[in-house]
Design a protein around this motif. Structure first.
Motif, short mmCIF file in Angstrom:
data_model
loop_
_atom_site.label_atom_id
_atom_site.label_comp_id
_atom_site.label_asym_id
_atom_site.label_seq_id
_atom_site.Cartn_x
_atom_site.Cartn_y
_atom_site.Cartn_z
N GLY A 69 19.50 7.95 15.60
CA GLY A 69 19.51 6.92 14.55
C GLY A 69 18.55 7.28 13.43
N ARG A 70 18.70 6.59 12.30
CA ARG A 70 17.89 6.90 11.12
C ARG A 70 16.42 6.50 11.32
NH1 ARG A 70 21.18 5.44 5.84
NH2 ARG A 70 19.04 5.38 5.10
N CYS A 97 16.75 5.60 20.25
CA CYS A 97 17.54 6.31 19.22
C CYS A 97 16.73 6.61 17.97
CB CYS A 97 18.76 5.48 18.83
SG CYS A 97 20.11 5.60 20.02
N TYR A 107 26.88 16.88 16.43
CA TYR A 107 27.13 15.43 16.42
C TYR A 107 27.87 14.98 15.15
CZ TYR A 107 25.87 10.43 16.17
OH TYR A 107 25.88 9.07 16.05
N ASP A 108 27.36 15.35 14.00
CA ASP A 108 27.97 14.86 12.76
C ASP A 108 29.30 15.54 12.45
OD1 ASP A 108 25.51 13.23 11.76
OD2 ASP A 108 24.71 15.20 12.25
N THR A 167 29.36 3.39 14.08
CA THR A 167 28.19 4.20 14.43
C THR A 167 27.64 3.66 15.76
OG1 THR A 167 26.40 2.83 13.55
CG2 THR A 167 27.64 4.17 11.96
N TYR A 204 28.13 13.01 21.43
CA TYR A 204 26.73 12.54 21.51
C TYR A 204 25.93 13.23 22.61
CZ TYR A 204 28.43 9.87 25.44
OH TYR A 204 28.99 9.54 26.64
N LYS A 218 35.30 12.86 17.41
CA LYS A 218 34.33 12.19 16.55
C LYS A 218 33.01 11.90 17.29
CE LYS A 218 34.14 8.05 13.77
NZ LYS A 218 34.56 6.67 13.89
N LEU A 219 31.93 12.30 16.66
CA LEU A 219 30.57 12.04 17.15
C LEU A 219 30.33 12.40 18.62
CD1 LEU A 219 29.80 8.58 15.44
CD2 LEU A 219 29.30 10.87 14.57
#
Lengths: 396, 100
Positions: B46-47, B36, A173-174, B73, A202, A199-200
């Motif tokens: 997600g964080r 997420c 992902y990153d 994001t 998912y 990019k990304l």
């Protein structure tokens, strides 16, 4: 001579009134081909169900954080591997109705896959970013593959699938990469890295012939394709610019590729940030058309015969399921099973579909031809539904 | 007498409404944000949104991220679905560790 170890009795969750006079449930010999697992995400439990009479056999508790949990099955369809958010990997005995083995293999996991020979179970981790592979019988560690790359110290891994040849494919992902991990029986694991794929990424999935791997990209208008039959592997962009540069809608739930709708030569994919399904031709990788949907699709799953595609939607439009005719691309039916529809699973040959409504605390079973409700099964905040027939499908 | 009873009843009703609203917001955070960020908010794609993870963020920053998202994001703007007061209430609950 019957091997008694494989013929365990199943204790029903609650005795039906007509059985109330019985002293104890009689030991029962049964197959597992019509069994399934329903995730109860808020309580860390699963239901083991049978799909012939549509009943709950038992509930298994103590499985940790099951938000975004998924399930794969052993080759003999006796065991289910439950992948929990908290890194838990549980091997559940469907006939015994118990946890056969449980480990916490990582800090934060997203899914898993079982190798074609049934010997390996791989887990995709967010924390620590990477993939870990375990012996499917003992859950002993076989390989630990950190997702380190030039562009990101440690990447979350997504879209993990099995492909033929004791191998797995997944995306970083990153870092924006796609990796193939091969684990030959008596040689060291081999890794093939495809860098700068987009990019990304998912999520990702593979067609059931094990040939085409696709990863969706977040924040980029496009999908990445890898033809796994062509060496050396190459990542190419397809459906580039499908959003036509329009600003995407806010995405309140990421679309999923799991259980995607591949029918004959067509693939239906949820668009990111758009109320659309993208339809394209698997042989040319060109767009065939689009389906305007009620909301942003989360799962688009083909009925096993491929004639219809059932679609559910992101919050706040997650009370609706629509059914698309794969030939005309028209929506032929809209159902409202209940609030917060999270997942759906077809019976192996598609005569029925089970739909989870989290906030109705129910799984609703529909006849897929008449669209009539046939049964309603109580479940606590149900999310994913997984039937054992997945054991014999590549990529599931 | 009757009027004061009526006032008490109205106050009780609106207090209950506020409480129900909080419960609705908690449910939203656990279930929808949880997709997420994890049901126990320890993070996913997600964080983490635990009290510790948010300790260094001012409450207003948390509220603004909820309302406007983080461009580039997957964090979406919730402004179309939440009022500023609701986003602020969620920020307070997250900062106080009131959710889970």
């Amino acid at each position: 001579m019957i091997d008694r170890r494989s013929v365990l009795a199943i204790a029903p969750l609650a005795l039906a009134p007509r059985l109330a006079f019985a002293q104890a449930p009689a030991p029962q010999m049964r197959g597992t081909g019509d069994l399934g697992v329903i995730i109860e995400r808020a309580t860390g439990s699963v239901l083991i169900v049978e799909t012939t009479d549509r009943t709950v056999l038992t509930r298994i508790e103590g499985l940790g954080d099951l938000s975004h949990a998924s399930v794969c099955f052993s080759r003999d369809e006796r065991f289910a591997f439950v992948f929990g958010r908290d890194g838990g990997l549980s091997r559940i005995d469907l006939l015994g109705g118990r946890i056969a083995k449980r480990i916490v293999q990582g800090g934060n996991a997203i899914g898993g896959a079982v190798s074609d020979d049934g010997r390996l179970v791989a887990v995709s981790n967010y924390e620590p970013g990477g993939v870990r592979v375990f012996d499917a019988e003992t859950l002993a560690l076989v390989a630990d593959v950190p997702a380190t790359s030039r562009s990101a110290a440690r990447s979350k891994t997504v879209g993990l699938v099995d492909i033929p040849g004791r191998a797995f494919v997944y995306a970083l992902y990153d870092a924006g990469e796609i990796w193939r991990l091969e684990i030959p029986v008596s040689e060291a694991p081999r890794l093939t890295r495809l860098e700068n794929v987009g990019k990304l990424p998912y999520d990702g999935n593979v067609t059931s012939d094990g040939r085409h791997y696709f990863a969706g990209l977040f924040g980029e208008d496009g999908v990445v394709h890898v033809d796994l039959w062509k060496e050396p592997l190459k990542a190419e962009r397809v459906l580039d610019g499908y959003g036509r540069g329009e600003a995407p809608l806010p995405v309140y739930k990421m679309p999923h590729f799991e259980g995607w709708a591949a029918t004959q030569n067509m693939l239906f994919l949820p668009a990111v940030g758009r109320d659309e399904l993208l339809v394209f031709d698997l042989s040319t990788l060109k767009e065939l058309g689009r389906v305007q949907t009620y909301g942003q699709p989360v799962f688009a799953v083909a009925r096993p015969d491929g004639r219809h595609v059932w679609v559910n939607y992101a919050y706040p439009k997650n009370n609706v399921v629509e059914i698309v005719d794969s030939q005309s691309l028209a929506i032929v039916k809209r159902l409202e099973p209940g609030p917060a529809v999270l997942h759906l699973e077809f019976a192996p040959r598609g005569h029925e579909v089970w739909v989870s409504s989290r906030d109705a605390d129910a799984v609703i079973v529909y006849d897929t031809r008449s669209f009539q409700e046939k049964a309603r099964i109580k479940a606590s905040k149900p999310s994913g539904i997984f039937f054992t027939a997945r054991a014999h499908v590549i990529g599931k | 007498m009757l009027l004061s009873k009526l006032i008490v009843a109205i106050c009780a009703t609106s207090a209950l409404a506020a409480e129900l609203d909080r419960e609705r917001l908690k449910h939203l955070v656990v279930q929808e944000c949880g997709s997420c960020h994890g049901l126990v908010l320890k993070g996913g794609l997600g964080r983490p949104l635990t009290q510790d993870a948010l300790a260094h963020f001012p409450q207003e920053t948390v509220r603004d991220i909820i309302l406007d998202g983080i461009p580039g994001t997957p964090m979406p703007p919730w402004r179309p679905l939440l009022s500023e007061n609701e986003a602020a209430a969620i920020a307070v609950m997250l900062k106080n560790g009131d959710i889970r």
